[in-house]
Design an enzyme around this catalytic site. Structure first.
Site, PDB file in Angstrom:
ATOM      1  N   TYR A 150      -5.306  -0.388  15.622  1.00  0.00           N
ATOM      2  CA  TYR A 150      -4.226  -0.006  16.522  1.00  0.00           C
ATOM      3  C   TYR A 150      -4.707  -0.241  17.956  1.00  0.00           C
ATOM      4  O   TYR A 150      -5.330  -1.255  18.242  1.00  0.00           O
ATOM      5  CB  TYR A 150      -3.781   1.432  16.255  1.00  0.00           C
ATOM      6  CG  TYR A 150      -3.090   1.593  14.913  1.00  0.00           C
ATOM      7  CD1 TYR A 150      -1.763   1.206  14.746  1.00  0.00           C
ATOM      8  CD2 TYR A 150      -3.765   2.128  13.814  1.00  0.00           C
ATOM      9  CE1 TYR A 150      -1.124   1.348  13.526  1.00  0.00           C
ATOM     10  CE2 TYR A 150      -3.130   2.265  12.582  1.00  0.00           C
ATOM     11  CZ  TYR A 150      -1.809   1.877  12.445  1.00  0.00           C
ATOM     12  OH  TYR A 150      -1.175   2.012  11.234  1.00  0.00           O
ATOM     13  N   ASN A 174      -6.891   8.138   2.873  1.00  0.00           N
ATOM     14  CA  ASN A 174      -6.509   7.516   4.140  1.00  0.00           C
ATOM     15  C   ASN A 174      -7.267   8.118   5.321  1.00  0.00           C
ATOM     16  O   ASN A 174      -7.348   9.348   5.456  1.00  0.00           O
ATOM     17  CB  ASN A 174      -5.004   7.709   4.365  1.00  0.00           C
ATOM     18  CG  ASN A 174      -4.530   7.079   5.657  1.00  0.00           C
ATOM     19  OD1 ASN A 174      -4.495   5.850   5.774  1.00  0.00           O
ATOM     20  ND2 ASN A 174      -4.159   7.895   6.631  1.00  0.00           N
ATOM     21  N   GLU A 175      -7.849   7.240   6.153  1.00  0.00           N
ATOM     22  CA  GLU A 175      -8.489   7.651   7.413  1.00  0.00           C
ATOM     23  C   GLU A 175      -9.215   8.987   7.249  1.00  0.00           C
ATOM     24  O   GLU A 175      -8.913   9.972   7.939  1.00  0.00           O
ATOM     25  CB  GLU A 175      -7.432   7.732   8.521  1.00  0.00           C
ATOM     26  CG  GLU A 175      -6.729   6.406   8.736  1.00  0.00           C
ATOM     27  CD  GLU A 175      -5.603   6.445   9.758  1.00  0.00           C
ATOM     28  OE1 GLU A 175      -5.389   7.517  10.375  1.00  0.00           O
ATOM     29  OE2 GLU A 175      -4.928   5.418   9.955  1.00  0.00           O
ATOM     30  N   ARG A 210       0.878  -1.180   0.000  1.00  0.00           N
ATOM     31  CA  ARG A 210       0.000   0.000   0.000  1.00  0.00           C
ATOM     32  C   ARG A 210       0.911   1.225   0.000  1.00  0.00           C
ATOM     33  O   ARG A 210       1.713   1.418   0.916  1.00  0.00           O
ATOM     34  CB  ARG A 210      -0.912  -0.011   1.226  1.00  0.00           C
ATOM     35  CG  ARG A 210      -1.887   1.172   1.306  1.00  0.00           C
ATOM     36  CD  ARG A 210      -2.852   0.947   2.467  1.00  0.00           C
ATOM     37  NE  ARG A 210      -3.805   2.022   2.653  1.00  0.00           N
ATOM     38  CZ  ARG A 210      -3.738   2.943   3.608  1.00  0.00           C
ATOM     39  NH1 ARG A 210      -2.721   2.937   4.472  1.00  0.00           N
ATOM     40  NH2 ARG A 210      -4.656   3.876   3.717  1.00  0.00           N
ATOM     41  N   HIS A 216      -8.478   0.109  10.145  1.00  0.00           N
ATOM     42  CA  HIS A 216      -7.125   0.257  10.672  1.00  0.00           C
ATOM     43  C   HIS A 216      -7.150  -0.116  12.146  1.00  0.00           C
ATOM     44  O   HIS A 216      -7.922   0.452  12.925  1.00  0.00           O
ATOM     45  CB  HIS A 216      -6.622   1.685  10.474  1.00  0.00           C
ATOM     46  CG  HIS A 216      -6.427   2.046   9.042  1.00  0.00           C
ATOM     47  ND1 HIS A 216      -5.921   3.271   8.641  1.00  0.00           N
ATOM     48  CD2 HIS A 216      -6.652   1.344   7.896  1.00  0.00           C
ATOM     49  CE1 HIS A 216      -5.861   3.305   7.310  1.00  0.00           C
ATOM     50  NE2 HIS A 216      -6.301   2.149   6.849  1.00  0.00           N
ATOM     51  N   GLU A 248      -4.351  -1.188   7.737  1.00  0.00           N
ATOM     52  CA  GLU A 248      -3.188  -0.828   8.538  1.00  0.00           C
ATOM     53  C   GLU A 248      -3.348  -1.520   9.884  1.00  0.00           C
ATOM     54  O   GLU A 248      -4.468  -1.704  10.368  1.00  0.00           O
ATOM     55  CB  GLU A 248      -3.087   0.684   8.812  1.00  0.00           C
ATOM     56  CG  GLU A 248      -2.674   1.544   7.658  1.00  0.00           C
ATOM     57  CD  GLU A 248      -2.525   3.012   8.071  1.00  0.00           C
ATOM     58  OE1 GLU A 248      -2.374   3.279   9.293  1.00  0.00           O
ATOM     59  OE2 GLU A 248      -2.567   3.876   7.194  1.00  0.00           O
ATOM     60  N   TRP A 308       1.606  -1.553   9.094  1.00  0.00           N
ATOM     61  CA  TRP A 308       2.192  -0.211   9.088  1.00  0.00           C
ATOM     62  C   TRP A 308       3.466  -0.259   9.929  1.00  0.00           C
ATOM     63  O   TRP A 308       3.428  -0.653  11.088  1.00  0.00           O
ATOM     64  CB  TRP A 308       1.207   0.804   9.677  1.00  0.00           C
ATOM     65  CG  TRP A 308       1.741   2.189   9.572  1.00  0.00           C
ATOM     66  CD1 TRP A 308       2.563   2.823  10.467  1.00  0.00           C
ATOM     67  CD2 TRP A 308       1.542   3.105   8.500  1.00  0.00           C
ATOM     68  NE1 TRP A 308       2.893   4.077  10.015  1.00  0.00           N
ATOM     69  CE2 TRP A 308       2.270   4.278   8.808  1.00  0.00           C
ATOM     70  CE3 TRP A 308       0.834   3.056   7.297  1.00  0.00           C
ATOM     71  CZ2 TRP A 308       2.295   5.384   7.963  1.00  0.00           C
ATOM     72  CZ3 TRP A 308       0.849   4.154   6.468  1.00  0.00           C
ATOM     73  CH2 TRP A 308       1.576   5.306   6.812  1.00  0.00           C
TER      74      TRP A 308
END
Length: 543
Positions: free
Chosen positions: A231, A162-163, A85, A229, A258, A288
């Site tokens: 996290y 992105n985001e 990516r 994503h 991610e 990531w």
């Protein structure tokens, strides 16, 4: 192809028939109705033009900030990735990547037999981040690249932005996302489109989860995939499995676009579950990130050097459910439209150099028409298999084993297309009792702390005259500390007692050498350091 054939009343006469025919032709000529070519979505799954499932296994690469690091694509491919990516800029916040530059990136992806996910990063945190751009602006950027992207549908997936929404009013994400998708379809794009979640990609308020069906239905081609994503919001197995299964059960395509593993000030992501569940459900994941993070704890490679993988990089590429063990190259790169013939089974492994915590295995090579590219060594326990290590040769040393224990191993071969062979015959070995290394020393320190938690570092030194091959380190916390994540080994904790088995990449400590472990842990108000450590049962000096 979805059609929107006009409904015309049945009226006698040639004029009515001609009118109906004209309306029908007009409806089928709308650019947004073009059938997807290349990648497409079928029954909630991402598939290639060949009809084969494609499961992304790869990394993110910050191209727009490091445009000179072109070797990175060569390196991530060499480590087993099938996808990269690529971070781009539409010029709103960072320097715009030109059409020529993007064409070069695509060419590099193709030369390295990688699928290219292209994303605009300027949208990150819109609504909360004042410098962020809109999805509409990002869509215009893609339209400006149409000549570069046309014909690349087999190789390129477009991640619009992105985001693209922060934590402020995340419900505002839905309509702009639908509008951006429609804008690209109306411009004639048939590529698979990827859309990121709000809440800085983590969707912790469930907006994408609740509105995914309406967003998907708004794409007239149905060629759209969602990206979450993961996290620190995703720090429990239940949160991860619930979120991913919600999409799978609804037959809505999704991947982990991610994710991170090392703990930060916000929490400790459960990367083991992310990778395991992605493998179980056959969903893509993209870690990531390759290198160059402002927070280097998330660098997979140190200073863009593939030979200096961080503990995070080792986990992603070579750990259980990692890229090396699970990645399969896109069939578009295989001759004849797709190599689907697996290698023959490797020969039965034989064991030698058995210690209390390691064993060397060797086997005869498998054969394959296009060439064997690697081997997966697995530990077998009944019907369960876990990846022990991967290698490109026909020998491997497995480390971090428990002493005085029977361990069963087998081997699979992989070819360039990612086909996996039948399993070899097994071999069972019993490790010897734990012994004492020549001599050892331990340095323990707290590197940072916060209310209720801290990050620590352990430097394990071999102060003897010969190498240590395989080890288990043990200590007892003097207070209520509890390890939540550790890199450089595998930790288990019972009460206050902690045991760490070596990882494959830390198992050998040369004479006068050392390895460094890092970890995060919870704590009470006091945080006293351990005062005693043992290595393979022998007491180490503490400094």
């Amino acid at each position: 192809m979805r059609s929107r054939t006009a409904s015309v009343p049945r009226v006698a006469g040639v004029a009515a028939a001609l009118l109906g025919l004209l309306l029908s032709l007009l409806s089928f000529s709308t650019p947004a109705q073009a059938a997807p070519t290349g990648f497409r979505i079928e029954n909630g799954r991402l598939v290639e033009a060949s009809g084969n499932d494609f499961v992304m296994r790869g990394v993110n690469h910050a191209h727009t900030w490091y445009p000179g690091e072109t070797q990175s694509l060569v390196d991530v491919k060499s480590l087993g990735a099938n996808t990269v990516r690529v971070v781009l800029s539409d010029g709103h916040r960072w320097t715009k990547n030109s059409a020529q530059d993007v064409a070069g990136v695509i060419a590099q992806c193709k030369a390295n037999r990688l699928i290219c996910v292209l994303e605009v990063h300027d949208t990150t945190g819109y609504g909360e981040e004042s410098a962020a751009g809109t999805l509409d602006h990002a869509a215009d950027y893609w339209i400006g690249l149409k000549e570069v992207l046309a014909g690349q549908e087999d190789y390129v997936i477009i991640n619009i932005g992105n985001e693209p929404w922060g934590n402020t009013n995340p419900a505002g994400w839905t309509d702009p996302t639908i509008a951006a998708v429609k804008k690209l379809r109306n411009a004639g794009f048939t590529h698979t489109i990827m859309v990121d979640a709000p809440n800085w990609g983590q969707d912790w308020q469930g907006v994408m989860r609740a509105n995914a069906k309406s967003v998907y239905d708004a794409d007239p081609t149905g060629n759209l995939i969602f990206s979450i994503h993961m996290y620190s919001v995703y720090d429990t197995a239940q949160e991860i499995t619930d979120y991913l299964n919600a999409f799978v059960n609804a037959k809505l395509p999704i991947l982990i676009g991610e994710f991170g593993g090392p703990a930060d000030q916000y929490g400790d992501p459960d990367e083991d579950t992310m990778m395991a569940v992605a493998q179980q459900l056959r969903l893509g994941y993209l870690a990531w990130s390759w290198s160059g993070n402002t927070d280097p704890i998330l660098d997979l490679a140190i200073e863009f050097d593939r030979t200096r993988l961080s503990s995070w990089g080792q986990r992603v590429f070579n750990g259980a459910n990692g890229i090396a063990a699970t990645s399969k190259e896109a069939t578009v790169y295989s001759s004849g439209g797709g190599d689907t013939t697996p290698p023959t089974a490797p020969g039965a492994p034989t064991a030698s150099e058995v210690t209390s915590s390691s064993v060397k295995l060797a086997w005869s090579a498998a054969t394959d028409a296009t060439g064997v590219t690697g081997y997966d060594v697995v530990r077998v326990s009944g019907a369960t298999e876990t990846t022990a290590t991967t290698t490109t040769g026909t020998t491997a040393t497995v480390t971090g084993l428990a002493p005085s224990t029977a361990h069963t191993f087998a081997v699979y071969a992989r070819d360039a297309a990612g086909n996996r062979s039948p399993r070899s015959a097994t071999v069972t070995v019993t490790t010897s009792p734990g012994g004492s290394p020549s001599a050892c020393g331990v340095g323990y320190r707290v590197t940072s702390s916060w209310p209720g938690g801290f990050q620590g570092e352990i430097v394990l030194r071999n102060t003897g005259a010969s190498a240590i091959n395989g080890w288990t380190l043990r200590w007892t916390f003097p207070d209520s500390q509890r390890v939540t994540n550790l890199w450089g080994g595998t930790a288990t904790q019972s009460g206050s007692e902690v045991s760490v088995a070596a990882a494959s990449y830390t198992a050998t400590i040369p004479a006068a050498g050392s390895v460094t472990l890092g970890f995060t842990a919870t704590r009470s108000t006091a945080n006293p350091s351990p005062t005693a450590f043992t290595l393979n049962g022998a007491t180490c000096s503490v400094s």
